[in-house]
Design a protein around this motif. Structure first.
Motif, PDB file in Angstrom:
ATOM      1  N   ALA A  15       0.835  -1.211   0.000  1.00 24.71           N
ATOM      2  CA  ALA A  15       0.000   0.000   0.000  1.00 24.71           C
ATOM      3  C   ALA A  15       0.864   1.253   0.000  1.00 24.71           C
ATOM      4  O   ALA A  15       1.913   1.296   0.653  1.00 24.71           O
ATOM      5  N   PRO A  16       0.454   2.325  -0.709  1.00 25.23           N
ATOM      6  CA  PRO A  16       1.240   3.569  -0.749  1.00 25.23           C
ATOM      7  C   PRO A  16       1.087   4.384   0.523  1.00 25.23           C
ATOM      8  O   PRO A  16       0.110   4.252   1.265  1.00 25.23           O
ATOM      9  N   TRP A  17       2.042   5.291   0.750  1.00 30.21           N
ATOM     10  CA  TRP A  17       2.106   6.043   2.007  1.00 30.21           C
ATOM     11  C   TRP A  17       0.864   6.891   2.240  1.00 30.21           C
ATOM     12  O   TRP A  17       0.370   6.977   3.372  1.00 30.21           O
ATOM     13  N   TRP A  18       0.357   7.552   1.192  1.00 32.29           N
ATOM     14  CA  TRP A  18      -0.775   8.461   1.376  1.00 32.29           C
ATOM     15  C   TRP A  18      -2.037   7.702   1.773  1.00 32.29           C
ATOM     16  O   TRP A  18      -2.850   8.204   2.555  1.00 32.29           O
ATOM     17  N   LEU A  19      -2.183   6.476   1.283  1.00 29.37           N
ATOM     18  CA  LEU A  19      -3.349   5.675   1.653  1.00 29.37           C
ATOM     19  C   LEU A  19      -3.197   5.127   3.066  1.00 29.37           C
ATOM     20  O   LEU A  19      -4.139   5.156   3.874  1.00 29.37           O
ATOM     21  N   VAL A  20      -2.002   4.652   3.385  1.00 28.55           N
ATOM     22  CA  VAL A  20      -1.743   4.098   4.712  1.00 28.55           C
ATOM     23  C   VAL A  20      -1.855   5.188   5.782  1.00 28.55           C
ATOM     24  O   VAL A  20      -2.503   5.001   6.823  1.00 28.55           O
ATOM     25  N   GLY A  21      -1.225   6.343   5.539  1.00 30.05           N
ATOM     26  CA  GLY A  21      -1.262   7.419   6.524  1.00 30.05           C
ATOM     27  C   GLY A  21      -2.657   7.954   6.742  1.00 30.05           C
ATOM     28  O   GLY A  21      -3.064   8.224   7.882  1.00 30.05           O
ATOM     29  N   THR A  22      -3.411   8.123   5.669  1.00 33.05           N
ATOM     30  CA  THR A  22      -4.795   8.607   5.799  1.00 33.05           C
ATOM     31  C   THR A  22      -5.639   7.607   6.572  1.00 33.05           C
ATOM     32  O   THR A  22      -6.507   7.995   7.365  1.00 33.05           O
ATOM     33  N   SER A  23      -5.377   6.322   6.366  1.00 36.43           N
ATOM     34  CA  SER A  23      -6.104   5.305   7.125  1.00 36.43           C
ATOM     35  C   SER A  23      -5.814   5.402   8.613  1.00 36.43           C
ATOM     36  O   SER A  23      -6.710   5.247   9.450  1.00 36.43           O
ATOM     37  N   MET A  24      -4.548   5.670   8.973  1.00 38.58           N
ATOM     38  CA  MET A  24      -4.213   5.869  10.386  1.00 38.58           C
ATOM     39  C   MET A  24      -5.005   7.045  10.967  1.00 38.58           C
ATOM     40  O   MET A  24      -5.549   6.965  12.075  1.00 38.58           O
ATOM     41  N   VAL A  25      -5.051   8.145  10.207  1.00 38.02           N
ATOM     42  CA  VAL A  25      -5.755   9.338  10.690  1.00 38.02           C
ATOM     43  C   VAL A  25      -7.238   9.034  10.837  1.00 38.02           C
ATOM     44  O   VAL A  25      -7.874   9.402  11.838  1.00 38.02           O
ATOM     45  N   ALA A  26      -7.815   8.371   9.832  1.00 37.13           N
ATOM     46  CA  ALA A  26      -9.244   8.076   9.865  1.00 37.13           C
ATOM     47  C   ALA A  26      -9.596   7.177  11.040  1.00 37.13           C
ATOM     48  O   ALA A  26     -10.640   7.346  11.685  1.00 37.13           O
ATOM     49  N   THR A  27      -8.713   6.219  11.329  1.00 36.31           N
ATOM     50  CA  THR A  27      -8.979   5.289  12.431  1.00 36.31           C
ATOM     51  C   THR A  27      -9.035   6.009  13.770  1.00 36.31           C
ATOM     52  O   THR A  27      -9.880   5.721  14.618  1.00 36.31           O
ATOM     53  N   THR A  28      -8.122   6.960  13.982  1.00 39.11           N
ATOM     54  CA  THR A  28      -8.070   7.664  15.262  1.00 39.11           C
ATOM     55  C   THR A  28      -9.090   8.805  15.339  1.00 39.11           C
ATOM     56  O   THR A  28      -9.193   9.467  16.374  1.00 39.11           O
ATOM     57  N   PHE A  29      -9.823   9.056  14.260  1.00 39.78           N
ATOM     58  CA  PHE A  29     -10.892  10.057  14.232  1.00 39.78           C
ATOM     59  C   PHE A  29     -12.208   9.297  14.315  1.00 39.78           C
ATOM     60  O   PHE A  29     -12.781   8.921  13.310  1.00 39.78           O
ATOM     61  N   SER A  30     -12.666   9.066  15.523  1.00 38.05           N
ATOM     62  CA  SER A  30     -13.875   8.279  15.709  1.00 38.05           C
ATOM     63  C   SER A  30     -15.012   9.155  16.216  1.00 38.05           C
ATOM     64  O   SER A  30     -14.853  10.363  16.421  1.00 38.05           O
ATOM     65  N   THR A  31     -16.162   8.530  16.421  1.00 37.97           N
ATOM     66  CA  THR A  31     -17.323   9.277  16.893  1.00 37.97           C
ATOM     67  C   THR A  31     -17.109   9.870  18.273  1.00 37.97           C
ATOM     68  O   THR A  31     -17.687  10.910  18.609  1.00 37.97           O
ATOM     69  N   MET A  49     -23.369  15.943   8.124  1.00 33.11           N
ATOM     70  CA  MET A  49     -22.681  15.685   9.380  1.00 33.11           C
ATOM     71  C   MET A  49     -23.009  14.304   9.926  1.00 33.11           C
ATOM     72  O   MET A  49     -22.144  13.636  10.496  1.00 33.11           O
ATOM     73  N   LEU A  50     -24.242  13.856   9.741  1.00 30.51           N
ATOM     74  CA  LEU A  50     -24.604  12.516  10.200  1.00 30.51           C
ATOM     75  C   LEU A  50     -23.788  11.472   9.440  1.00 30.51           C
ATOM     76  O   LEU A  50     -23.278  10.516  10.038  1.00 30.51           O
ATOM     77  N   ALA A  51     -23.652  11.675   8.119  1.00 30.14           N
ATOM     78  CA  ALA A  51     -22.835  10.754   7.328  1.00 30.14           C
ATOM     79  C   ALA A  51     -21.375  10.804   7.779  1.00 30.14           C
ATOM     80  O   ALA A  51     -20.698   9.769   7.841  1.00 30.14           O
ATOM     81  N   ALA A  52     -20.893  12.005   8.109  1.00 29.10           N
ATOM     82  CA  ALA A  52     -19.511  12.150   8.569  1.00 29.10           C
ATOM     83  C   ALA A  52     -19.294  11.426   9.893  1.00 29.10           C
ATOM     84  O   ALA A  52     -18.267  10.777  10.102  1.00 29.10           O
ATOM     85  N   LEU A  53     -20.265  11.523  10.783  1.00 29.11           N
ATOM     86  CA  LEU A  53     -20.145  10.844  12.074  1.00 29.11           C
ATOM     87  C   LEU A  53     -20.184   9.328  11.904  1.00 29.11           C
ATOM     88  O   LEU A  53     -19.467   8.589  12.592  1.00 29.11           O
ATOM     89  N   PHE A  54     -21.025   8.876  10.975  1.00 27.38           N
ATOM     90  CA  PHE A  54     -21.050   7.437  10.719  1.00 27.38           C
ATOM     91  C   PHE A  54     -19.725   6.983  10.101  1.00 27.38           C
ATOM     92  O   PHE A  54     -19.212   5.905  10.419  1.00 27.38           O
ATOM     93  N   ALA A  55     -19.171   7.830   9.228  1.00 29.65           N
ATOM     94  CA  ALA A  55     -17.860   7.512   8.656  1.00 29.65           C
ATOM     95  C   ALA A  55     -16.803   7.426   9.745  1.00 29.65           C
ATOM     96  O   ALA A  55     -15.921   6.551   9.720  1.00 29.65           O
ATOM     97  N   ALA A  56     -16.877   8.342  10.725  1.00 26.29           N
ATOM     98  CA  ALA A  56     -15.926   8.328  11.838  1.00 26.29           C
ATOM     99  C   ALA A  56     -16.046   7.030  12.626  1.00 26.29           C
ATOM    100  O   ALA A  56     -15.049   6.411  13.012  1.00 26.29           O
ATOM    101  N   TYR A  57     -17.284   6.617  12.853  1.00 21.23           N
ATOM    102  CA  TYR A  57     -17.514   5.371  13.584  1.00 21.23           C
ATOM    103  C   TYR A  57     -16.996   4.175  12.784  1.00 21.23           C
ATOM    104  O   TYR A  57     -16.276   3.316  13.299  1.00 21.23           O
ATOM    105  N   ALA A  58     -17.360   4.122  11.495  1.00 14.56           N
ATOM    106  CA  ALA A  58     -17.019   2.958  10.676  1.00 14.56           C
ATOM    107  C   ALA A  58     -15.512   2.803  10.519  1.00 14.56           C
ATOM    108  O   ALA A  58     -14.982   1.685  10.584  1.00 14.56           O
ATOM    109  N   SER A  59     -14.803   3.905  10.298  1.00 12.66           N
ATOM    110  CA  SER A  59     -13.358   3.796  10.074  1.00 12.66           C
ATOM    111  C   SER A  59     -12.651   3.202  11.290  1.00 12.66           C
ATOM    112  O   SER A  59     -11.732   2.388  11.145  1.00 12.66           O
ATOM    113  N   THR A  60     -13.094   3.589  12.480  1.00 11.34           N
ATOM    114  CA  THR A  60     -12.469   3.063  13.692  1.00 11.34           C
ATOM    115  C   THR A  60     -12.855   1.612  13.940  1.00 11.34           C
ATOM    116  O   THR A  60     -12.007   0.760  14.216  1.00 11.34           O
TER     117      THR A  60
END
Length: 870
Positions: free
Chosen positions: A43-59, A346-357
């Motif tokens: 996996a490339p750095w930009w995808l891996v790093g963004t995934s780390m950020v998304a995971t730690t950004f939860s609901t 915002m509801l979709a964003a919050l669900f995205a935050a939950y799902a990524s984590t």
């Protein structure tokens, strides 16, 4: 405010955008456990790093920041801002080490770094403790935040929120693996950041706020301050001093582990190579600490003007259960004031935050429970398909456990805090285990036990009314735990020499902590530079803090401070740009990794020749054998592959590979070799083959020698063979065209026709093969009784077609009684434990073996008529 049709339309469209990318990875996730859990390490750095950020950004993240700001002010965020020191240390000291190790999970590290049963015990314990208990509790706290949002915005019950949100996450995580998680994390992060910026914009324009300048004017300066009130010693110690001096390196917690670990290590291991690993973790720390916080902080500050007290929140939302009312609820309460359309966004964003984590924790926890526990200790040697189906089942069961625990979470908080305490005081060992050879598995066991016992004692004391400040408990636990594990380290035996050699060869850690191993093994020093890494860490910390506080100064309207921070930001950025390219030499794009389905489908063109042995049997004197002067000199040097039998023996081996259709060959040599490299670099014309070299740093076995060629393999299938055997061309063609991992299963009769005596064959490894033609076991160096019982068994001559997954077995294999890491034992581990399927291809043909001086005349005679074209 209730959602209307526009909001639901926005939610529907965004959910399609969020999860559609995962669909494209369903097939790829079925290829292997390596694809499922580490994306084939490509996996490339930009995808891996963004995934780390998304995971730690939860609901629960914006809710937690809101709680900090409302309860104590902006400065209270130092309790997590201080972990930037940990994160940036991972970037410059540890990311490249993790990637070099090429394990599939960070718990596999234990049996790579340590030896003996204690290493297996630590790996098994942490697999269950972290993958099940710890993981479920973390997911439950995140799910509880989702429950609060569902109750506030949708009027849903706990069960409804858990069933709907958890069900979606299970489907994505179970059937698309880490590739699907990475792809959805990218879209989820974009949606989440857009959502929080929109929320901050509308919060600032609420009538009770009146814009940014009015927000700053109306808010208590003490709440706005970036530093705590130094007149409050206890608060300053808790919020600033202890986090910056002790907590960042002493406490283990997922996402902020000293030395990296958990899903951060999983993402690092999924990266293409060391450069991508460093780039990913650097981008993660920049986005996590500098990019995200201020939209949350702005909404939190606005909420103090819109809902000054908890009673205001309760009056505004009388339908919310009283036990859910808290300062953290102010963030979702502010979201209800958004206009239609933005509310749906915002509801979709919050669900995205939950799902990524949750998707990350499901995949990460499953990797521990399946790879590090089930496969390692319970069900060894099953096919990859079996482990993939078990992984899907475990993913679903983890979500069920999370749901059950969430329903009762309000009564289980203290138990969660007690489980967290196992990580208190253990951080230093996770930093030093890479850089000090003396640390062993008992060091870690003693640290965990000491930390838990001390934390349990403080927990009980506080329950019985003892007024013990948290920072006193932390410092005491860290000091005592450190004394315990250092003492245990010094009185227990270190890992065995073969394990230490292998670990150093793979990871090449810098510093004086491995000098003893280097001296004993003649291994070269690391190419890493501690001063460069320290400079990178310092510049990185400055860069991120300057970005964070510079942004805050601009928001607060403090021009002088903003200019100063911007200058620091630019200067440290220039240092990073100039420094990072110097940290490591250029690498190929894949640099090893695991074999992807696309790579496996390509024709096999690569072969690895193991020529690094010392030739001790060839060096032994033999007065009965007459040799030429050149042959005697080569034999005395142990250079079996270069013994002249008309021309150097290795010429015939290379020509047979070219005749069989191979085009690229890597010859693994020892560090002192010059003869082989000089001949095939410039001493002979090569028109049919491209020859490269890999160096085995120390003579510790053929499994270790094969690891030296991992970079050459580049994730593709390949054939491995000995340099002192001349194999039949037809047999090499069979391996090249087999389509799957395979080995040649020689008949004893065929080997006898090649001039190998029956007595010698009786000492060779035997192959146990099932009725479908697959290898089930290798009987290495059978005794007389075993050989007699398996007289009809096929014989192994150590020629194999492998996928790159064999390297995992080469890293995990234990030293033989001779103290060597042997390839047949690695194959045995791959088949019996890791579930590799290796087809045995029957062949009745001779092999010329050049192991002893007595072999030279016969081999010379048999090769006289063989034409060589390189």
């Amino acid at each position: 405010m209730q959602l209307n049709q526009l909001d639901w339309l926005v939610v529907a469209v965004l959910l399609v955008v969020l999860f559609l990318p995962a669909v494209f990875y369903v097939r790829r996730a079925r290829a292997s456990t390596a694809e499922y859990f580490t994306s084939g390490q490509s996996a490339p750095w930009w995808l891996v790093g963004t995934s780390m950020v998304a995971t730690t950004f939860s609901t629960d993240t914006p809710n937690l920041v809101t709680d900090f700001v409302r309860s104590h002010g902006v400065s209270y965020n130092w309790v997590w801002w201080a972990f930037l020191l940990t994160g940036m240390a991972t970037v410059f000291f540890y990311a490249q080490l993790w990637r070099r190790s090429r394990v599939l999970t960070d718990l596999e590290f234990y049996e790579l770094r340590y030896s003996g049963r204690s290493a297996a015990m630590v790996r098994g314990f942490r697999a269950v403790y972290l993958g099940l208990f710890f993981n479920v509790m973390i997911m439950s706290t995140v799910t509880l935040a989702a429950v609060k949002i569902g109750s506030l915005l949708l009027g849903w019950s706990r069960f409804q929120t858990i069933a709907v949100a958890g069900g979606v996450c299970v489907v994505v995580a179970a059937f698309t693996g880490l590739w699907g998680v990475l792809a959805t994390d990218l879209t989820q992060f974009i949606v989440k950041m857009t959502g929080v910026i929109i929320a901050a914009y509308y919060a600032l324009h609420h009538p009770a706020v009146g814009g940014l300048s009015e927000l700053i004017r109306k808010t208590d300066p003490r709440k706005l301050s970036l530093l705590p009130d130094f007149s409050d010693t206890g608060l300053t110690l808790t919020v600033l001093i202890i986090p910056l001096t002790v907590q960042w390196w002493a406490v283990w917690y997922p996402g902020a582990e000293p030395g990296g670990g958990s899903y951060i290590a999983q993402r690092i291991l999924a990266s293409k190579n060391e450069r991508h690993a460093l780039g990913a973790t650097l981008w993660f720390n920049v986005a996590h600490y500098a990019l995200r916080p201020w939209p949350w902080i702005i909404v939190a500050l606005c909420s103090m003007l819109v809902f000054p007290t908890l009673a205001d929140i309760h009056r505004a939302f009388p339908g919310v259960a009283p036990e859910l009312i808290g300062n953290d609820l102010a963030y979702p309460a502010m979201l209800t004031l958004l206009p239609h359309g933005a509310l749906g966004m915002m509801l979709a964003a919050l669900f995205a935050a939950y799902a990524s984590t949750i998707e990350t924790h499901l995949n990460w926890g499953t990797s521990y429970l399946v790879l590090d526990f089930y496969q390692r200790f319970v069900a060894r040697g099953r096919a990859d398909r079996h482990y993939l189906w078990v992984s899907r089942l475990v993913t679903a069961l983890l979500m069920v456990a999370c749901g059950v625990f969430t329903l009762a979470l309000s009564t289980a908080g203290e138990a969660f805090q007690l489980l967290l305490s196992v990580g208190a005081g253990t951080g230093l060992i996770y930093l030093l285990r890479w850089f000090w050879w003396r640390i062993n598995a008992w060091s870690e066991i003693s640290a965990m036990i000491s930390s838990f016992v001390l934390s349990l004692g403080f927990f009980i004391a506080k329950k019985n009314g003892a007024a013990i400040p948290d920072y006193v408990a932390l410092i005491t636990t860290v000091a005592a735990t450190t004394i315990v594990w250092v003492a245990v380290t010094l009185v227990t035996k270190p890992s065995d020499t073969a394990t230490l050699r292998r670990f150093y060869e793979l990871t090449r850690p810098a510093g004086p902590g491995w000098n003893a191993v280097r001296r004993e093994t003649d291994l070269p020093p690391s190419g890493d530079s501690f001063p460069h890494m320290l400079l990178g860490w310092t510049a990185g910390v400055t860069f991120v803090y300057a970005g964070l506080f510079g942004t805050g100064s601009v928001i607060y309207g403090r021009t002088t401070a903003a200019v100063a921070w911007i200058v620091l930001f630019v200067a440290s950025g220039i240092v990073l740009i100039r420094l990072i390219p110097r940290l490591f030499s250029a690498e190929p794009g894949l640099a090893g990794g695991e074999t992807s389905s696309s790579a496996a489908a390509r024709p096999v063109t690569k072969a690895v020749i193991l020529a690094a042995g010392l030739g001790t049997r060839m060096q032994a004197g033999d007065d009965a054998t007459t040799l030429s002067a050149d042959q005697a000199a080569a034999a005395a040097a142990g250079a079996k592959a270069m013994i002249p039998v008309g021309r150097p023996f290795l010429d015939y081996v290379l020509a047979s590979l070219a005749d069989a259709g191979f085009t690229d060959v890597c010859i693994v040599v020892n560090p002192r070799d010059t003869v082989v490299r000089e001949r095939y670099k410039s001493g002979v014309e090569l028109s049919r083959l491209r020859v490269t070299f890999a160096v085995q740093a120390a003579p510790i076995g053929t499994a270790d020698a094969l690891l030296a060629a991992e970079e050459f393999v580049g994730g593709e299938p390949f054939v491995a063979l000995n340099a002192d055997n001349y194999y039949p061309v037809d047999g090499l063609k069979m391996l090249r065209e087999s389509g799957d991992p395979a080995t040649l299963a020689f008949s004893s009769e065929g080997l006898v026709r090649g001039g190998i005596s029956p007595e010698r064959i009786a000492r060779y490894a035997l192959l146990e093969i099932d009725e479908r033609g697959y290898l089930t076991d290798i009987i290495e160096k059978p005794d007389d009784a075993t050989f007699a019982a398996h007289r009809a068994a096929a014989v192994s001559m150590n020629v194999w077609r492998f996928n790159a997954e064999i390297f995992r077995a080469c890293r995990d294999v234990k030293a033989s009684p001779r103290g060597e890491l042997e390839l047949p034992m690695a194959v045995r581990l791959a088949v019996r434990v890791l579930g590799a399927r290796i087809r045995a291809l029957p062949i009745d043909a001779p092999v010329l073996d050049l192991s002893h001086r007595a072999d030279i005349p016969a081999v010379t005679a048999r090769l006289q008529a063989v034409e060589v074209a390189l």
